[in-house]
Design a protein around this motif. Structure first.
Motif, short mmCIF file in Angstrom:
data_model
loop_
_atom_site.label_atom_id
_atom_site.label_comp_id
_atom_site.label_asym_id
_atom_site.label_seq_id
_atom_site.Cartn_x
_atom_site.Cartn_y
_atom_site.Cartn_z
N LYS A 440 31.31 41.09 46.79
CA LYS A 440 30.81 41.34 45.42
C LYS A 440 31.75 42.29 44.72
O LYS A 440 31.89 43.45 45.12
N CYS A 441 32.39 41.82 43.66
CA CYS A 441 33.32 42.68 42.93
C CYS A 441 32.56 43.88 42.35
O CYS A 441 31.51 43.71 41.72
N PRO A 442 33.07 45.09 42.56
CA PRO A 442 32.34 46.27 42.07
C PRO A 442 32.27 46.33 40.54
O PRO A 442 31.48 47.10 40.01
N HIS A 443 33.07 45.53 39.84
CA HIS A 443 33.03 45.58 38.37
C HIS A 443 31.71 45.03 37.86
O HIS A 443 30.85 45.79 37.45
N LEU A 444 31.52 43.71 37.94
CA LEU A 444 30.24 43.14 37.48
C LEU A 444 29.64 42.17 38.48
O LEU A 444 28.75 41.39 38.13
N GLY A 445 30.15 42.17 39.70
CA GLY A 445 29.47 41.43 40.76
C GLY A 445 29.90 40.01 41.01
O GLY A 445 29.24 39.29 41.75
N CYS A 446 31.01 39.53 40.43
CA CYS A 446 31.49 38.18 40.75
C CYS A 446 31.95 38.14 42.21
O CYS A 446 32.21 39.18 42.82
N SER A 447 32.10 36.93 42.71
CA SER A 447 32.55 36.79 44.09
C SER A 447 34.07 36.79 44.13
O SER A 447 34.72 35.96 43.50
N ASP A 458 41.11 38.69 45.09
CA ASP A 458 41.19 38.65 43.62
C ASP A 458 39.86 38.23 43.03
O ASP A 458 39.18 37.35 43.58
N CYS A 459 39.53 38.83 41.89
CA CYS A 459 38.29 38.44 41.23
C CYS A 459 38.60 37.47 40.09
O CYS A 459 39.36 37.81 39.18
N PRO A 460 38.04 36.26 40.14
CA PRO A 460 38.37 35.27 39.11
C PRO A 460 37.74 35.59 37.75
O PRO A 460 38.16 35.04 36.74
N CYS A 461 36.76 36.48 37.72
CA CYS A 461 36.06 36.72 36.45
C CYS A 461 36.91 37.51 35.46
O CYS A 461 37.20 37.04 34.37
N HIS A 462 37.31 38.71 35.85
CA HIS A 462 38.06 39.55 34.90
C HIS A 462 39.34 40.10 35.51
O HIS A 462 39.99 40.95 34.92
N GLY A 463 39.67 39.64 36.72
CA GLY A 463 41.01 39.90 37.25
C GLY A 463 41.20 41.15 38.09
O GLY A 463 42.35 41.53 38.35
N SER A 464 40.15 41.80 38.54
CA SER A 464 40.37 42.93 39.46
C SER A 464 40.98 42.40 40.75
O SER A 464 40.73 41.27 41.16
N ARG A 465 41.77 43.25 41.41
CA ARG A 465 42.38 42.85 42.69
C ARG A 465 42.21 43.97 43.69
O ARG A 465 42.19 45.15 43.33
N GLU A 475 42.59 46.92 37.62
CA GLU A 475 41.33 47.03 36.89
C GLU A 475 40.94 45.65 36.32
O GLU A 475 41.76 44.77 36.35
N PRO A 476 39.76 45.48 35.79
CA PRO A 476 38.84 46.48 35.29
C PRO A 476 38.00 47.23 36.33
O PRO A 476 37.42 48.27 36.00
N SER A 477 37.87 46.75 37.55
CA SER A 477 37.11 47.56 38.49
C SER A 477 37.82 48.91 38.66
O SER A 477 39.05 48.97 38.73
FE1 FES Z 1 35.26 41.28 39.03
FE2 FES Z 1 34.76 41.76 36.49
S1 FES Z 1 33.39 41.06 37.99
S2 FES Z 1 36.63 41.96 37.54
#
Ligand code: FES
Length: 489
Positions: A440-447, A458-465, A475-477
């Protein structure tokens, strides 16, 4: 992977140890931040710059440092979305930015001068004659000096049969870290490295910016030039920006190119530095794409024969939905520069110019189109809708049930496993050690998902790595992904 070609320079600047005051605080020591601070210092503004690591250690270190006003097919795109006048203003900003870089880096007193070169830039296509012709027309209408080329152009050095292209003379290539240190050394501002800003709180006299080490910086104005504006939490950056990953490699064994090249068909770019060829491309929205880095190397080999990689790395750039960076005021006394869309050199320089004017209450004629509060629904609505749908899909992935256990993960491989009843990311390194992270990405919880080319989650939602151990590197996480367990299983 992930060893940039640009050699790091040892830290030269102190870490902040006391509370301080200044008129203007610049957060972020990449090209944009350093140039902005330099310009403010030149105008006599009492300025301080802080950088969480060392100057240039963020996105600047991963750039291929091609400074040009030719940004892929931007002018035809802008003509369509915001009209020719808007496209002309974008060109004007970048022409000013390029001029600033030339003045600074080719100046007689510049330490990096010997390494910086005026250089021609070619935008070319193997197929798209009509697209190139349209871009050429727009560029000319925007006041950019450029000329058409065909497959017989003698100055075109790539061993390719191209259909058509555009030649823009007198652009600039340079080593980015050396350039940054050179500009910083000529600035008369306070610079602090290893000084990370963690919050900016409005105060009666501007802002109080707190650092990770506990110091407070009181500033009337704050300019956030951190690639992703994490210090400005309520400006919906995660919706207004998205990230794309691209790959780069420095190679030996290829001919030395005098000019810089960008092919619109495959998105590959080429330039030389010394005897090394720097190739970049394979750009995709941040999420794992198999073999992207290998394909980049194959492309270079297909073009130049047996080349040997010196090093290779990936970059994670911020993009905007309408193709125009966000530069300007985002609150009272608060300014940002972000979303350079992969053209960070001239966009950094034009951002520095705009911000250095805005911070003293002045304005440049082209600043308006970059406003962070502009409406992007009309000019970038399609991209925005796509971004939102990808984010929704990223959230939904949390519902899938893992079919593997940690024992199924072989050395050098990663997968989604069930661990203590939870969906968990598992990577086994070549020594057999298992690295487990929360998916669970700490930013907003995407996988988040494993990127084998960069060896990152890598997070496909907003690009955190995140590194294999869950350390946040993009970032954004702002938080690490929770490390479930690391063992030698
Ligand atoms: Fe992962 Fe936003 S939920 S970068």
């Amino acid at each position: 992977m992930n060893e940039t070609y640009w050699k790091t320079t040892a830290s030269k600047y102190p870490t902040l140890t006391d509370d301080i005051r200044c008129s203007c605080l610049v957060v972020g020591g990449g090209l944009c931040g350093v140039l902005t601070a330099y310009l403010l210092g030149k105008r006599g503004v009492d300025t301080v710059l802080i950088e969480k690591e060392h100057l240039g250690f963020g996105k600047t270190m991963g750039t291929t440092a091609k400074a040009t006003v030719c940004h892929n097919m931007i002018y035809t795109r802008l003509e369509k979305s915001i009209g020719m006048e808007g496209a002309r203003l974008y060109a004007e900003a970048n022409l000013h930015g390029l001029r600033l870089l030339r003045e600074l880096l080719l100046d007689d007193g510049a330490a990096s001068r010997g390494d910086c070169q005026r250089s021609d830039f070619f935008l070319y296509s193997i197929y798209g004659e009509r697209r190139i012709a349209a871009e050429l027309r727009c560029m000319r209408e925007c006041g950019i000096l450029c000329s058409p080329i065909n497959g017989r152009e003698s100055r075109f050095e790539l061993p390719l049969r191209i259909k058509s292209g555009i030649l823009v003379k007198d652009q600039l290539q340079f080593p980015p870290l050396k350039a940054i240190h050179d500009i910083a050394s000529r600035s008369n501002v306070g610079i602090y490295e290893e000084t990370e800003a963690v919050s900016a709180i409005r105060s009666h006299a501007g802002y109080i910016v707190k650092t990770k080490n506990g110091q407070a910086i009181q500033a009337s104005k704050v300019i956030v030039a951190t690639n992703y504006p994490v210090l400005v939490p309520r400006n919906l950056s995660f919706i207004k920006l998205y990230r794309e990953t691209s790959y780069a490699a420095a190679l030996t064994g290829a001919p030395v190119l005098r000019s810089m090249y960008f092919g619109i068909d495959g998105g590959y770019a080429y330039r030389s530095h010394g005897s090394a060829l720097i190739v970049s491309g394979e750009r995709h929205r941040t999420s794992p794409v198999p073999n992207a880095a290998d394909r980049l190397l194959e492309e270079a080999k297909a073009m130049f024969g047996e080349v040997t990689p010196l090093c290779s790395w990936s970059n994670n750039d911020c993009y905007t939905h309408d193709g125009i960076p966000y530069i300007g005021k985002t609150g009272d006394g608060l300014y940002i520069a972000s979303g350079f869309n992969g053209w960070g050199m001239t966009n950094s320089a034009s951002a520095a110019l705009i911000l250095s004017y805005l911070a003293v209450g002045e304005n440049l004629p082209f600043a308006g189109i970059f406003s962070p509060s502009r409406n992007i629904i009309k000019s970038g609505g399609e991209s925005l809708a796509h971004h939102i749908s990808i984010s929704a899909a990223g959230m939904a992935k949390n519902l899938t049930v893992p079919e593997l256990t940690a024992a199924d993960i072989r050395p050098g491989c990663a997968g989604i496993v069930s661990h203590n009843g939870k969906r968990t990311g598992a990577y086994r390194d070549n020594e057999g050690k298992l690295h487990l992270v929360s998916l669970k990405c700490p930013h907003l919880g995407c996988s988040i998902a494993w990127n084998p080319a960069a060896k990152t989650w890598d997070c496909p939602c907003h690009g955190s790595r995140f590194t294999p151990d869950g350390i946040c590197i993009s970032e954004p996480s702002t938080q690490n992904s929770c490390v479930e367990k690391t063992s030698a299983e």
